[in-house]
Design a protein around this motif. Structure first.
Motif, PDB file in Angstrom:
ATOM      1  N   ALA A  69     -31.753 -19.252 -46.110  1.00 23.99           N
ATOM      2  CA  ALA A  69     -31.027 -18.817 -47.077  1.00 23.99           C
ATOM      3  C   ALA A  69     -30.038 -20.122 -47.390  1.00 23.99           C
ATOM      4  CB  ALA A  69     -30.215 -17.843 -46.280  1.00 23.99           C
ATOM      5  N   GLU A  70     -29.727 -20.697 -46.537  1.00 21.53           N
ATOM      6  CA  GLU A  70     -28.719 -22.071 -46.875  1.00 21.53           C
ATOM      7  C   GLU A  70     -29.260 -23.347 -47.161  1.00 21.53           C
ATOM      8  OE1 GLU A  70     -25.582 -21.196 -46.727  1.00 21.53           O
ATOM      9  OE2 GLU A  70     -25.763 -19.384 -45.413  1.00 21.53           O
ATOM     10  N   LEU A  71     -30.662 -23.268 -47.051  1.00 21.28           N
ATOM     11  CA  LEU A  71     -31.324 -24.578 -47.233  1.00 21.28           C
ATOM     12  C   LEU A  71     -31.009 -24.995 -48.790  1.00 21.28           C
ATOM     13  CD1 LEU A  71     -33.021 -26.798 -46.332  1.00 21.28           C
ATOM     14  CD2 LEU A  71     -35.191 -25.375 -46.837  1.00 21.28           C
ATOM     15  N   PRO A  72     -30.945 -24.314 -49.802  1.00 23.68           N
ATOM     16  CA  PRO A  72     -30.605 -24.814 -51.130  1.00 23.68           C
ATOM     17  C   PRO A  72     -29.483 -25.718 -51.375  1.00 23.68           C
ATOM     18  CG  PRO A  72     -31.868 -22.442 -51.297  1.00 23.68           C
ATOM     19  CD  PRO A  72     -31.232 -22.851 -49.910  1.00 23.68           C
ATOM     20  N   TYR A  73     -28.549 -25.190 -50.468  1.00 28.35           N
ATOM     21  CA  TYR A  73     -27.061 -25.857 -50.665  1.00 28.35           C
ATOM     22  C   TYR A  73     -27.181 -27.366 -49.949  1.00 28.35           C
ATOM     23  CZ  TYR A  73     -26.332 -21.125 -52.301  1.00 28.35           C
ATOM     24  OH  TYR A  73     -26.411 -19.973 -52.981  1.00 28.35           O
ATOM     25  N   LEU A  74     -28.132 -27.246 -48.841  1.00 28.80           N
ATOM     26  CA  LEU A  74     -28.071 -28.423 -48.226  1.00 28.80           C
ATOM     27  C   LEU A  74     -28.903 -29.491 -49.036  1.00 28.80           C
ATOM     28  CD1 LEU A  74     -27.845 -29.915 -45.520  1.00 28.80           C
ATOM     29  CD2 LEU A  74     -30.190 -29.384 -44.831  1.00 28.80           C
ATOM     30  N   ARG A  75     -30.007 -29.008 -49.708  1.00 25.32           N
ATOM     31  CA  ARG A  75     -30.474 -29.792 -50.885  1.00 25.32           C
ATOM     32  C   ARG A  75     -29.524 -30.492 -51.844  1.00 25.32           C
ATOM     33  NH1 ARG A  75     -34.980 -25.843 -51.118  1.00 25.32           N
ATOM     34  NH2 ARG A  75     -36.806 -26.256 -50.033  1.00 25.32           N
ATOM     35  N   ARG A  76     -28.764 -29.408 -52.235  1.00 22.53           N
ATOM     36  CA  ARG A  76     -27.867 -29.902 -53.255  1.00 22.53           C
ATOM     37  C   ARG A  76     -27.024 -31.022 -52.783  1.00 22.53           C
ATOM     38  NH1 ARG A  76     -23.510 -25.584 -55.746  1.00 22.53           N
ATOM     39  NH2 ARG A  76     -22.994 -25.266 -53.444  1.00 22.53           N
ATOM     40  N   TYR A  77     -26.238 -30.791 -51.319  1.00 20.40           N
ATOM     41  CA  TYR A  77     -25.655 -31.688 -50.862  1.00 20.40           C
ATOM     42  C   TYR A  77     -26.318 -33.231 -50.675  1.00 20.40           C
ATOM     43  CZ  TYR A  77     -22.797 -33.930 -47.188  1.00 20.40           C
ATOM     44  OH  TYR A  77     -21.890 -34.795 -46.357  1.00 20.40           O
ATOM     45  N   ALA A  78     -27.643 -33.058 -50.150  1.00 13.75           N
ATOM     46  CA  ALA A  78     -28.201 -34.338 -49.648  1.00 13.75           C
ATOM     47  C   ALA A  78     -28.658 -35.022 -51.136  1.00 13.75           C
ATOM     48  CB  ALA A  78     -29.497 -33.804 -49.131  1.00 13.75           C
ATOM     49  N   ARG A  79     -28.845 -34.376 -52.200  1.00 15.25           N
ATOM     50  CA  ARG A  79     -29.225 -35.099 -53.336  1.00 15.25           C
ATOM     51  C   ARG A  79     -27.704 -35.659 -54.215  1.00 15.25           C
ATOM     52  NH1 ARG A  79     -33.039 -30.209 -56.005  1.00 15.25           N
ATOM     53  NH2 ARG A  79     -34.524 -30.448 -54.455  1.00 15.25           N
ATOM     54  N   ALA A  80     -26.743 -34.967 -53.895  1.00 16.39           N
ATOM     55  CA  ALA A  80     -25.572 -35.628 -54.355  1.00 16.39           C
ATOM     56  C   ALA A  80     -25.125 -36.963 -53.741  1.00 16.39           C
ATOM     57  CB  ALA A  80     -24.404 -34.541 -54.227  1.00 16.39           C
ATOM     58  N   LEU A  81     -25.616 -36.930 -52.348  1.00 16.87           N
ATOM     59  CA  LEU A  81     -25.208 -38.084 -51.567  1.00 16.87           C
ATOM     60  C   LEU A  81     -26.053 -39.158 -51.962  1.00 16.87           C
ATOM     61  CD1 LEU A  81     -24.357 -36.764 -47.805  1.00 16.87           C
ATOM     62  CD2 LEU A  81     -22.838 -37.826 -49.475  1.00 16.87           C
ATOM     63  N   THR A  82     -27.205 -38.959 -51.971  1.00 21.09           N
ATOM     64  CA  THR A  82     -28.269 -40.181 -52.482  1.00 21.09           C
ATOM     65  C   THR A  82     -28.548 -40.173 -53.923  1.00 21.09           C
ATOM     66  OG1 THR A  82     -29.980 -38.495 -52.527  1.00 21.09           O
ATOM     67  CG2 THR A  82     -29.651 -39.443 -50.249  1.00 21.09           C
TER      68      THR A  82
ATOM     69  N   GLU B 231     -18.721 -38.007 -48.105  1.00 16.54           N
ATOM     70  CA  GLU B 231     -19.452 -36.953 -47.346  1.00 16.54           C
ATOM     71  C   GLU B 231     -18.193 -35.962 -47.370  1.00 16.54           C
ATOM     72  OE1 GLU B 231     -21.601 -40.611 -45.835  1.00 16.54           O
ATOM     73  OE2 GLU B 231     -19.464 -39.930 -46.801  1.00 16.54           O
ATOM     74  N   ALA B 232     -17.074 -36.335 -46.769  1.00 14.67           N
ATOM     75  CA  ALA B 232     -15.897 -35.479 -46.589  1.00 14.67           C
ATOM     76  C   ALA B 232     -15.584 -34.785 -47.830  1.00 14.67           C
ATOM     77  CB  ALA B 232     -14.638 -35.819 -46.072  1.00 14.67           C
ATOM     78  N   LEU B 233     -15.460 -35.334 -48.946  1.00 11.04           N
ATOM     79  CA  LEU B 233     -15.190 -34.933 -50.361  1.00 11.04           C
ATOM     80  C   LEU B 233     -16.229 -33.911 -50.943  1.00 11.04           C
ATOM     81  CD1 LEU B 233     -13.121 -35.151 -52.694  1.00 11.04           C
ATOM     82  CD2 LEU B 233     -14.376 -37.009 -53.846  1.00 11.04           C
ATOM     83  N   LEU B 234     -17.502 -34.186 -50.950  1.00 13.30           N
ATOM     84  CA  LEU B 234     -18.556 -33.295 -51.285  1.00 13.30           C
ATOM     85  C   LEU B 234     -18.710 -32.062 -50.443  1.00 13.30           C
ATOM     86  CD1 LEU B 234     -21.555 -35.831 -51.832  1.00 13.30           C
ATOM     87  CD2 LEU B 234     -20.396 -34.009 -53.668  1.00 13.30           C
ATOM     88  N   LEU B 235     -18.169 -32.154 -49.171  1.00 16.16           N
ATOM     89  CA  LEU B 235     -18.170 -31.033 -48.123  1.00 16.16           C
ATOM     90  C   LEU B 235     -17.176 -29.951 -48.600  1.00 16.16           C
ATOM     91  CD1 LEU B 235     -19.114 -32.659 -44.800  1.00 16.16           C
ATOM     92  CD2 LEU B 235     -20.499 -30.724 -45.898  1.00 16.16           C
ATOM     93  N   SER B 236     -16.056 -30.601 -49.022  1.00 19.68           N
ATOM     94  CA  SER B 236     -14.820 -30.037 -49.240  1.00 19.68           C
ATOM     95  C   SER B 236     -15.155 -29.240 -50.592  1.00 19.68           C
ATOM     96  CB  SER B 236     -13.633 -30.770 -49.400  1.00 19.68           C
ATOM     97  OG  SER B 236     -12.449 -30.087 -49.482  1.00 19.68           O
ATOM     98  N   THR B 237     -15.407 -29.992 -51.773  1.00 18.49           N
ATOM     99  CA  THR B 237     -15.230 -29.616 -53.089  1.00 18.49           C
ATOM    100  C   THR B 237     -16.361 -28.854 -53.552  1.00 18.49           C
ATOM    101  OG1 THR B 237     -15.914 -31.704 -53.758  1.00 18.49           O
ATOM    102  CG2 THR B 237     -13.519 -31.555 -53.618  1.00 18.49           C
ATOM    103  N   ILE B 238     -17.546 -29.552 -53.310  1.00 18.03           N
ATOM    104  CA  ILE B 238     -18.832 -29.069 -53.870  1.00 18.03           C
ATOM    105  C   ILE B 238     -19.470 -27.753 -52.862  1.00 18.03           C
ATOM    106  CG2 ILE B 238     -21.293 -29.453 -54.543  1.00 18.03           C
ATOM    107  CD1 ILE B 238     -18.983 -30.583 -56.258  1.00 18.03           C
TER     108      ILE B 238
END
Length: 270
Positions: A16-29, A102-109
């Motif tokens: 259930a949480e995997l789509p959001y991990l994909r979003r985060y990982a893609r934003a980082l890379t 990383e910290a900014l994305l985890l907080s805002t996105i």
């Protein structure tokens, strides 16, 4: 509950949480391919060792914590072959203090609390606050460009325009329909596209972007949608950057700043 039932329940919660991990990982890379590689590596790691989920953590926090263990050990996102865009982005990222994006994305996105980010990144809460504040300053001061907004609601379009202008970017135009967005993009090539999914004439913002990219080439795109998980299945080419509706100003600022790092354009300020 049996061990088998417990494992199945954990798998469901992680899925259930995997789509959001994909979003985060893609934003980082900055890309679907690299981001999904990190997400896959995270799942493979969890199959080998699920001990992190034995602690009193939510499935999402545990999942992101596993990801960060891998991300931290790798040292940097994996660039795609023959990607001058990512290579250029790496030069900019190298100037940033470690862990700030990383910290900014985890907080805002991803909307994690300070306490959750501290757990995910294995740092103190005070350090999390410092990293977020540093990221805002560094990223907003490092890049400027031209942005096309595709949005049919005038109030939202005006709000988005104000937000990106405040960051130092200029708006090339606002498209309310598929056809108008494509025409605007062709007449003045943007460095980034900020697009809603559903447009005024019931046309698709996704279709407008696809049409435009065929003509102007690769440009970073940020989609705004109430259902981000529907665009993060991993089954087809998908956006690296997504903002959930209703959005917050800091989410837009963070996504735009992140995406602009991956824009191959002469307007980037070195």
């Amino acid at each position: 509950m049996s061990e088998t039932q417990s494992a199945a329940d954990l798998s469901d919660r992680i899925a259930a949480e995997l789509p959001y991990l994909r979003r985060y990982a893609r934003a980082l890379t900055g890309s679907q391919k690299s981001g999904d590689q990190y997400a896959l590596a995270t799942l493979e790691s969890i199959l080998q060792d699920r001990s992190v989920f034995q602690a009193d953590l939510s499935a999402k926090v545990g999942l992101f914590k596993c990801f960060h263990a891998i991300w931290a050990s790798s040292g940097a996102p994996a660039p795609e072959e023959d990607s001058s865009t990512l290579a250029r982005a790496q030069a900019h990222l190298a100037r940033l203090e470690p862990n700030t994006r990383e910290a900014l994305l985890l907080s805002t996105i991803e909307d994690f609390s300070i306490a959750d980010i501290a757990t995910i990144m294995d740092i103190s809460r005070d350090e999390v606050r410092y990293l977020i504040n540093t990221a805002r300053t560094d990223m907003q001061d490092s890049i400027s460009g031209q942005i096309l907004i595709i949005e049919d609601e005038p109030i939202i379009a005006s709000d988005l325009s104000s937000i990106v202008t405040e960051l130092g970017h200029s708006v090339t135009g606002i498209g309310r329909t598929r056809d108008s967005a494509v025409a605007l993009g062709k007449s003045h090539r943007p460095d980034l596209i900020l697009a809603d999914i559903q447009l005024a004439d019931n046309s698709s913002g996704i279709d407008a972007v696809n049409d435009l990219l065929k003509d102007i080439g690769n440009v970073p795109v940020i989609f705004i949608t109430a259902f981000p998980e529907r665009l993060l299945t991993g089954e087809r080419p998908e956006p690296a950057f997504l903002i959930s509706k209703p959005y917050r100003e800091d989410q837009v600022k963070s996504a735009v700043s992140q995406a602009m790092f991956f824009a191959s354009t002469e307007t980037l300020k070195v």
